[in-house]
Design a protein around this motif. Sequence first.
Motif, short mmCIF file in Angstrom:
data_model
loop_
_atom_site.label_atom_id
_atom_site.label_comp_id
_atom_site.label_asym_id
_atom_site.label_seq_id
_atom_site.Cartn_x
_atom_site.Cartn_y
_atom_site.Cartn_z
N LYS A 31 0.81 -1.22 0.00
CA LYS A 31 0.00 0.00 0.00
C LYS A 31 0.84 1.26 0.00
O LYS A 31 0.48 2.26 -0.61
CB LYS A 31 -0.94 0.00 1.22
N THR A 32 1.96 1.25 0.72
CA THR A 32 2.80 2.45 0.77
C THR A 32 3.77 2.52 -0.40
O THR A 32 4.33 3.58 -0.66
CB THR A 32 3.62 2.48 2.07
N LYS A 33 3.97 1.36 -1.09
CA LYS A 33 4.94 1.28 -2.19
C LYS A 33 6.38 1.51 -1.73
O LYS A 33 7.29 1.72 -2.54
CB LYS A 33 4.62 2.29 -3.31
N LEU A 34 6.59 1.50 -0.41
CA LEU A 34 7.95 1.62 0.11
C LEU A 34 8.71 0.32 -0.14
O LEU A 34 8.09 -0.76 -0.21
CB LEU A 34 7.93 1.91 1.61
N PRO A 35 10.02 0.38 -0.28
CA PRO A 35 10.78 -0.87 -0.43
C PRO A 35 10.57 -1.77 0.79
O PRO A 35 10.55 -1.29 1.93
CB PRO A 35 12.24 -0.39 -0.52
N SER A 36 10.42 -3.05 0.53
CA SER A 36 10.21 -3.99 1.64
C SER A 36 11.42 -4.00 2.57
O SER A 36 11.30 -4.30 3.77
CB SER A 36 9.96 -5.40 1.11
N PHE A 37 12.59 -3.63 2.03
CA PHE A 37 13.79 -3.53 2.85
C PHE A 37 13.57 -2.55 4.01
O PHE A 37 13.94 -2.82 5.15
CB PHE A 37 14.97 -3.08 1.97
N ILE A 38 12.92 -1.40 3.70
CA ILE A 38 12.71 -0.37 4.71
C ILE A 38 11.63 -0.79 5.70
O ILE A 38 11.79 -0.70 6.93
CB ILE A 38 12.32 0.96 4.03
N VAL A 39 10.50 -1.26 5.16
CA VAL A 39 9.36 -1.63 6.02
C VAL A 39 9.74 -2.75 7.00
O VAL A 39 9.49 -2.67 8.20
CB VAL A 39 8.15 -2.04 5.17
#
Length: 373
Positions: free
Chosen positions: A137-145
């Motif tokens: 949903k946020t489109k943030l890299p999974s590395f960050i999340v």
Amino acid sequence: MSSTTAASVVDLAKDERLRTQGIIRKAMHRPELGAVAGALLVFGFFGIFAGDSGMFSASGTINFLEVSAQLGIIAVAAALLMIAGEFDLSIGSMIAFSGLVLAIPVSVWELPMWMAILIAFFGAIGIGFLNGYLVVKTKLPSFIVTLAFLFILRGLAIGFTRLITGRTQVGGLKEAAENDWLASLFSGEVGARLFSWFTEMGWLETNFAGQPMVTGIPVSIIWWVVIATLATWVLLMTRFGNWIFACGGDANAARNVGVPVNKVKITLFIFTALAATVFACLQVLDAGSADTNRGLLKEFEAIIAVVIGGALLTGGYGSAIGAVFGALIFGTVQMGIFYTGVNTDWFKVFMGVMMLLAVMFNNYVRKKSTESH
């Protein structure tokens, strides 16, 4: 008319999609080929330098297989997620968190073990869903999340455990696990009678008291085999497996042909959380205690095993079997170092060098197999 038919036959013969391949050529295309070669290199190395130390005896083999199995359980789940183009760096913290979610209800609130195990697994489903939902949903890299969840889960594990028990360890779980119908799936050994018979026949070694050195196959190895088999079947034989490769190859193209990319990725995040919880249950029930430090650096070990197994960090390529061999290499090196008698001060240096050599050999074999086509 006949000339048209002949031309069609020629066109079909040239169509690479319809061209048949032999077993060897198919094997050369498999991503796990390099990992298999790397495993043979590692076994050869320890066969030379530790072959007479008992490393490859029945008890020695069980030792390095058990270490490999514990890592392999989370590596297989991490492999599927990486093939889909995502990472989960919270696996290690999830192991500690799930272990304490299992231990505190039993130790403090005196709930039955089976109920605590179910609470841990339902909690893992919720955290895996939240991880995946935030990524898609946020489109943030999974590395960050997932890096954020690495700290959140570790902090929750320490904070709540100290708040409730005043300590960072929760023990006294052996008695609660005895005769528990669900706990028996995560503790003990399988095939005790068969191994006892092997000993009676003189096929297995005994200790100084005449007792068998190996009394069965640890249940963690069974979990490893079951999860790896299930993951391989899903990847190679089901539509969901095709969706996983499509998500990692080109997510936008996959969406355009109707692949539910978000659902696939969220499902795989849930799978990694569940695999970490299986690991936690095995550890807690084996040791009879939970600790907030459990699972440290396991996220990186799992990723290393997956990369050794031939998966690409960019997604779209890899296999569950490759992750199995990656974990086997890791576990064999980890235990083999002790059998060689190397000073443990040099443990991490030795393991790092062996890992690097295994990956380089893996890449060399894969490159050669690709060039052959």
